[in-house]
Design a protein around this motif. Structure first.
Motif, PDB file in Angstrom:
ATOM      1  N   ILE A   1      16.415   3.404  60.249  1.00  0.00           N
ATOM      2  CA  ILE A   1      15.648   2.412  59.495  1.00  0.00           C
ATOM      3  C   ILE A   1      14.220   2.914  59.437  1.00  0.00           C
ATOM      4  O   ILE A   1      13.512   2.918  60.450  1.00  0.00           O
ATOM      5  CB  ILE A   1      15.677   1.019  60.159  1.00  0.00           C
ATOM      6  N   GLY A   2      13.808   3.365  58.289  1.00  0.00           N
ATOM      7  CA  GLY A   2      12.489   3.971  58.136  1.00  0.00           C
ATOM      8  C   GLY A   2      11.416   2.980  57.736  1.00  0.00           C
ATOM      9  O   GLY A   2      11.627   1.769  57.717  1.00  0.00           O
ATOM     10  N   ALA A   3      10.253   3.528  57.434  1.00  0.00           N
ATOM     11  CA  ALA A   3       9.129   2.704  56.986  1.00  0.00           C
ATOM     12  C   ALA A   3       8.718   3.198  55.602  1.00  0.00           C
ATOM     13  O   ALA A   3       9.098   4.285  55.188  1.00  0.00           O
ATOM     14  CB  ALA A   3       7.972   2.831  57.964  1.00  0.00           C
ATOM     15  N   PRO A   4       7.948   2.402  54.884  1.00  0.00           N
ATOM     16  CA  PRO A   4       7.473   2.832  53.570  1.00  0.00           C
ATOM     17  C   PRO A   4       6.734   4.161  53.682  1.00  0.00           C
ATOM     18  O   PRO A   4       6.190   4.491  54.733  1.00  0.00           O
ATOM     19  CB  PRO A   4       6.517   1.715  53.161  1.00  0.00           C
ATOM     20  N   ALA A   5       6.713   4.882  52.610  1.00  0.00           N
ATOM     21  CA  ALA A   5       6.157   6.232  52.617  1.00  0.00           C
ATOM     22  C   ALA A   5       4.667   6.280  52.950  1.00  0.00           C
ATOM     23  O   ALA A   5       4.157   7.305  53.400  1.00  0.00           O
ATOM     24  CB  ALA A   5       6.402   6.889  51.257  1.00  0.00           C
ATOM     25  N   ASP A   6       3.960   5.173  52.760  1.00  0.00           N
ATOM     26  CA  ASP A   6       2.518   5.231  53.022  1.00  0.00           C
ATOM     27  C   ASP A   6       2.201   5.221  54.510  1.00  0.00           C
ATOM     28  O   ASP A   6       1.068   5.450  54.923  1.00  0.00           O
ATOM     29  CB  ASP A   6       1.804   4.083  52.303  1.00  0.00           C
TER      30      ASP A   6
ATOM     31  N   SER B   1       6.183   8.162  58.658  1.00  0.00           N
ATOM     32  CA  SER B   1       7.526   7.789  58.214  1.00  0.00           C
ATOM     33  C   SER B   1       8.371   8.999  57.825  1.00  0.00           C
ATOM     34  O   SER B   1       9.537   9.100  58.207  1.00  0.00           O
ATOM     35  CB  SER B   1       7.470   6.777  57.071  1.00  0.00           C
ATOM     36  N   GLY B   2       7.781   9.897  57.069  1.00  0.00           N
ATOM     37  CA  GLY B   2       8.526  11.079  56.641  1.00  0.00           C
ATOM     38  C   GLY B   2       8.974  11.922  57.825  1.00  0.00           C
ATOM     39  O   GLY B   2      10.124  12.336  57.922  1.00  0.00           O
ATOM     40  N   GLN B   3       8.060  12.150  58.739  1.00  0.00           N
ATOM     41  CA  GLN B   3       8.368  12.997  59.881  1.00  0.00           C
ATOM     42  C   GLN B   3       9.461  12.424  60.765  1.00  0.00           C
ATOM     43  O   GLN B   3      10.325  13.132  61.248  1.00  0.00           O
ATOM     44  CB  GLN B   3       7.111  13.208  60.716  1.00  0.00           C
ATOM     45  N   ARG B   4       9.394  11.125  60.964  1.00  0.00           N
ATOM     46  CA  ARG B   4      10.406  10.536  61.829  1.00  0.00           C
ATOM     47  C   ARG B   4      11.779  10.589  61.163  1.00  0.00           C
ATOM     48  O   ARG B   4      12.792  10.819  61.818  1.00  0.00           O
ATOM     49  CB  ARG B   4      10.015   9.101  62.201  1.00  0.00           C
ATOM     50  N   ARG B   5      11.797  10.391  59.880  1.00  0.00           N
ATOM     51  CA  ARG B   5      13.075  10.467  59.176  1.00  0.00           C
ATOM     52  C   ARG B   5      13.630  11.885  59.320  1.00  0.00           C
ATOM     53  O   ARG B   5      14.791  12.091  59.631  1.00  0.00           O
ATOM     54  CB  ARG B   5      12.885  10.108  57.707  1.00  0.00           C
ATOM     55  N   GLN B   6      12.750  12.859  59.127  1.00  0.00           N
ATOM     56  CA  GLN B   6      13.176  14.249  59.259  1.00  0.00           C
ATOM     57  C   GLN B   6      13.750  14.534  60.636  1.00  0.00           C
ATOM     58  O   GLN B   6      14.739  15.252  60.772  1.00  0.00           O
ATOM     59  CB  GLN B   6      11.982  15.190  59.014  1.00  0.00           C
ATOM     60  N   GLY B   7      13.124  13.969  61.641  1.00  0.00           N
ATOM     61  CA  GLY B   7      13.575  14.193  63.006  1.00  0.00           C
ATOM     62  C   GLY B   7      15.019  13.756  63.195  1.00  0.00           C
ATOM     63  O   GLY B   7      15.828  14.437  63.830  1.00  0.00           O
ATOM     64  N   VAL B   8      15.327  12.617  62.635  1.00  0.00           N
ATOM     65  CA  VAL B   8      16.689  12.105  62.749  1.00  0.00           C
ATOM     66  C   VAL B   8      17.645  13.057  62.034  1.00  0.00           C
ATOM     67  O   VAL B   8      18.709  13.399  62.559  1.00  0.00           O
ATOM     68  CB  VAL B   8      16.796  10.686  62.148  1.00  0.00           C
ATOM     69  N   ARG B   9      17.239  13.501  60.867  1.00  0.00           N
ATOM     70  CA  ARG B   9      18.097  14.437  60.127  1.00  0.00           C
ATOM     71  C   ARG B   9      18.289  15.742  60.901  1.00  0.00           C
ATOM     72  O   ARG B   9      19.382  16.298  60.928  1.00  0.00           O
ATOM     73  CB  ARG B   9      17.477  14.735  58.768  1.00  0.00           C
TER      74      ARG B   9
ATOM     75  N   GLY C   1      25.079   3.575  65.748  1.00  0.00           N
ATOM     76  CA  GLY C   1      23.765   3.783  66.353  1.00  0.00           C
ATOM     77  C   GLY C   1      22.662   3.675  65.324  1.00  0.00           C
ATOM     78  O   GLY C   1      22.855   4.039  64.166  1.00  0.00           O
ATOM     79  N   ILE C   2      21.526   3.148  65.751  1.00  0.00           N
ATOM     80  CA  ILE C   2      20.384   3.011  64.849  1.00  0.00           C
ATOM     81  C   ILE C   2      19.140   3.604  65.505  1.00  0.00           C
ATOM     82  O   ILE C   2      18.830   3.284  66.651  1.00  0.00           O
ATOM     83  CB  ILE C   2      20.093   1.533  64.528  1.00  0.00           C
ATOM     84  N   VAL C   3      18.456   4.468  64.759  1.00  0.00           N
ATOM     85  CA  VAL C   3      17.140   4.920  65.206  1.00  0.00           C
ATOM     86  C   VAL C   3      16.129   4.205  64.328  1.00  0.00           C
ATOM     87  O   VAL C   3      16.110   4.396  63.111  1.00  0.00           O
ATOM     88  CB  VAL C   3      16.986   6.447  65.031  1.00  0.00           C
ATOM     89  N   ALA C   4      15.311   3.365  64.937  1.00  0.00           N
ATOM     90  CA  ALA C   4      14.359   2.581  64.150  1.00  0.00           C
ATOM     91  C   ALA C   4      13.030   3.313  64.050  1.00  0.00           C
ATOM     92  O   ALA C   4      12.675   4.106  64.921  1.00  0.00           O
ATOM     93  CB  ALA C   4      14.156   1.218  64.780  1.00  0.00           C
ATOM     94  N   TYR C   5      12.302   3.043  62.985  1.00  0.00           N
ATOM     95  CA  TYR C   5      11.000   3.670  62.767  1.00  0.00           C
ATOM     96  C   TYR C   5      10.052   3.384  63.930  1.00  0.00           C
ATOM     97  O   TYR C   5       9.334   4.263  64.385  1.00  0.00           O
ATOM     98  CB  TYR C   5      10.393   3.161  61.467  1.00  0.00           C
ATOM     99  N   ASN C   6      10.048   2.149  64.380  1.00  0.00           N
ATOM    100  CA  ASN C   6       9.219   1.819  65.545  1.00  0.00           C
ATOM    101  C   ASN C   6       9.814   0.635  66.301  1.00  0.00           C
ATOM    102  O   ASN C   6      10.866   0.124  65.923  1.00  0.00           O
ATOM    103  CB  ASN C   6       7.770   1.544  65.125  1.00  0.00           C
TER     104      ASN C   6
ATOM    105  N   ASP D   1       9.802  -2.394  56.740  1.00  0.00           N
ATOM    106  CA  ASP D   1       8.394  -2.489  56.343  1.00  0.00           C
ATOM    107  C   ASP D   1       7.477  -2.159  57.515  1.00  0.00           C
ATOM    108  O   ASP D   1       6.284  -2.427  57.491  1.00  0.00           O
ATOM    109  CB  ASP D   1       8.094  -3.886  55.811  1.00  0.00           C
ATOM    110  N   GLY D   2       8.065  -1.608  58.551  1.00  0.00           N
ATOM    111  CA  GLY D   2       7.254  -1.279  59.715  1.00  0.00           C
ATOM    112  C   GLY D   2       7.077  -2.457  60.657  1.00  0.00           C
ATOM    113  O   GLY D   2       6.519  -2.330  61.734  1.00  0.00           O
ATOM    114  N   GLY D   3       7.578  -3.628  60.239  1.00  0.00           N
ATOM    115  CA  GLY D   3       7.453  -4.819  61.075  1.00  0.00           C
ATOM    116  C   GLY D   3       8.818  -5.386  61.442  1.00  0.00           C
ATOM    117  O   GLY D   3       9.847  -4.825  61.091  1.00  0.00           O
ATOM    118  N   VAL D   4       8.810  -6.503  62.144  1.00  0.00           N
ATOM    119  CA  VAL D   4      10.052  -7.101  62.606  1.00  0.00           C
ATOM    120  C   VAL D   4      10.915  -7.582  61.441  1.00  0.00           C
ATOM    121  O   VAL D   4      12.120  -7.334  61.394  1.00  0.00           O
ATOM    122  CB  VAL D   4       9.762  -8.273  63.561  1.00  0.00           C
ATOM    123  N   ALA D   5      10.276  -8.236  60.499  1.00  0.00           N
ATOM    124  CA  ALA D   5      11.021  -8.806  59.382  1.00  0.00           C
ATOM    125  C   ALA D   5      11.779  -7.719  58.620  1.00  0.00           C
ATOM    126  O   ALA D   5      12.977  -7.852  58.344  1.00  0.00           O
ATOM    127  CB  ALA D   5      10.073  -9.545  58.444  1.00  0.00           C
ATOM    128  N   GLY D   6      11.064  -6.655  58.328  1.00  0.00           N
ATOM    129  CA  GLY D   6      11.693  -5.563  57.590  1.00  0.00           C
ATOM    130  C   GLY D   6      12.825  -4.931  58.375  1.00  0.00           C
ATOM    131  O   GLY D   6      13.846  -4.534  57.802  1.00  0.00           O
TER     132      GLY D   6
END
Lengths: 334, 334
Positions: B183-188, B192-200, B237-242, B217-222
């Motif tokens: 579960i990533g975060a918006p590109a801004d 976000s990009g780096q963490r996604r890459q790490g999972v890949r 399994g889920i790797v969350a952005y944060n 969205d980087g928050g709980v709701a998202g």
DNA sequence: TTGAAAGCGCTAACAT
DNA sequence: ATGTTAGCGCTTTCAA
């Protein structure tokens, strides 16, 4: 490195006095002069040195912010609020994070004073009379947030902890709860006594006798522990000292298979950012952080302006409000 | 108000130069003189003005700390770390809380420069090339934490986000998970990009194909939203952005009656204070906050000392570590 | 409307 | 080992 006022004066062919006046806008200048000065300043990328100005004016437009109790989850909120309020009034913030011991804290205070901050805001620290003395001697305006030093005469603004806790208990009572426990904090926590009193106030008014009292440590672990101890009692509602304590209670109750809010309702205190995201979302008492910060800054500013309004005799109390979420629900008399 | 060096000099019958020397200890003085000066200083409760000293020395021993992304849950930790490291080296911190828009942020930067801070630490802001320019022109040493401005040449220290995310995914893989979502975060969001890459990276190495990607969205709701969308997939399994995102996921899964970690394992990122207290306690990747703050401060200090080590060409990466708690568990191949 | 000059509190040559 | 003095960059009388 950076251009000085002399550079700007030279470049625009006027005196430094004129540059100063044009830039401050304090005194009218001929349009032509104005233009030349402004142009020169822009070209040189001139930034007046607030250091030199401070030395001359004998004020730094800077406030010290001393935050000691760093474990306080409510710390980021108050820092934010104070910074914002200060910035609005043209003050910068010098941050001092209190250390572990009182000595280091005194050192921080000294540092702030040497930095010639115009005033100091102290948040929820383990202020002692010694601190107060030092402060008094240097005549720096100080305001305390969420803490008082008995007899120091230091102006203080705090959340109405007692009223807040009463609000919490009353909410439970309105929902039909009759057997209510309070998980408090150790006595050295500034607000612990007041919050306990608030719960008692509500119980007494409702003719429900005394609340059951358990003591945590102000953190999650303590809250969990205390809640466990409560499990065999027949209470249906808990007013926790703060959100961290409440989170601990939530956890302990879940482990014990006790449903929240079906079997037991839980209320926190503070409304930290994560309170909305516990499971279930926490009903809690929101501290008026914004107002606390604003008031502190404004009062320091007033003091600086010489408005000695004889405050400080009794602390100013700011009202918290209840935020009802899902950790509390109605309960008929058993 | 306060006593000045002249007062101390007069009282002890020496010149101001001697007072300065005795107090700084830079040059030996006769014991008798020393005593008299020290005594006078004590009696007058003399505190040297760091303002006057700054003007003379052309250094304020002050660092600006610009924190813009206030929603960053990791903010208090980094402020703490930077403040501590700075204090250790005799620097004070002027705090600037970035506003909402880039304009306000530039204003903050200007204020810091006018205050003549010796250096600036910028944390995870929406830095732009315009900022970088302004900074460059004034020649104030700056270091960026957890963010870079492409091509600005600004020195940067950041968590090895990619490696961290890989650690997270590898942990899951070692536990036997094969179908993993991120579960990533918006590109801004800077990382976000780096963490996604790490999972890949981890998935690819293990020959498991591509991870399923959802965006929060980087928050709980998202996080909750994204996790809901994942429910009908067959991931384990889920790797969350944060951590905030992970907490959201935890919530959504619980609502859906999916056990964590029995049915699905979840890993967060950051290790915020509350990560240890979620239900279940969150396995997460801890950012090296201490080291980040320390490195930033030390590098600014080095720059100040003229050690231009040609850094800033590529960001310095600091390794995060995995903190295993209870939101992850072994899982045989289905 | 503008300029000259003093001075805020300290440090650092330079003398002695 | 200590004193004299200039000066850091600004603001603010006081004059013109």
């Amino acid at each position: 490195m950076g251009a000085t006022i002399d550079d700007v004066a030279a470049r625009s062919g006027v005196s430094t006095a004129t540059v100063s006046r044009v830039l401050s806008g304090s005194v009218p200048a001929r349009a032509a002069t104005r233009e030349r000065v402004l142009a020169a300043a822009r070209e040189l990328d001139y930034r007046p040195s607030s250091i030199a100005r401070a030395l001359k004016r004998q004020e730094t437009r800077t406030l010290g912010l001393l935050v000691t109790d760093i474990t306080n989850p409510f710390y980021p909120q108050i820092v934010r609020a104070v910074e914002a309020a200060a910035h609005e009034r043209g003050y910068g913030i010098v941050l001092a994070n209190g250390g572990d011991d009182a000595a280091r804290e005194l050192e921080h205070l000294d540092l702030l004073i040497e930095r010639r901050v115009d005033g100091i805001v102290i948040v929820s620290s383990r202020m002692t009379r010694r601190h107060a003395e030092r402060l008094h001697r240097t005549a720096v305006p100080v305001v305390l947030v969420n803490d008082t030093v008995a007899g120091s005469g230091l102006p203080t603004v705090t959340t109405a902890h007692r009223r807040g806790a009463r609000l919490a208990a009353e909410h439970l009572i309105q929902l039909g709860h009759q057997r209510i426990a309070h998980i408090g904090a150790p006595a050295d926590q500034a607000a612990s006594g007041q919050r306990r009193q608030g719960v008692r106030d509500a119980m007494r008014r409702a003719g429900l006798g005394e609340p059951l009292i358990a003591i945590g440590d102000g953190g999650v672990a303590g809250g969990a522990h205390a809640a466990e101890a409560l499990i065999d009692s027949d209470i249906t509602g808990i007013v926790a000292y703060n959100d961290l304590t409440a989170i601990g209670a939530l956890r302990a109750l879940r482990r014990a298979g006790i449903g929240v809010p079906e079997a037991v309702s839980v209320v926190g205190f503070d409304d930290i950012d994560l309170a909305a995201w516990t499971d279930p979302p926490l009903t809690t008492i929101r501290q008026p952080t914004e107002a606390l910060g604003r008031w502190a800054v404004e009062h320091v500013a007033d003091l600086l302006a010489g408005h000695d309004d004889g405050l400080g005799i009794s602390p100013v109390l700011l009202d918290p409000e209840i935020v009802v979420r899902d950790s509390t629900s109605a309960r008929g008399t058993v």
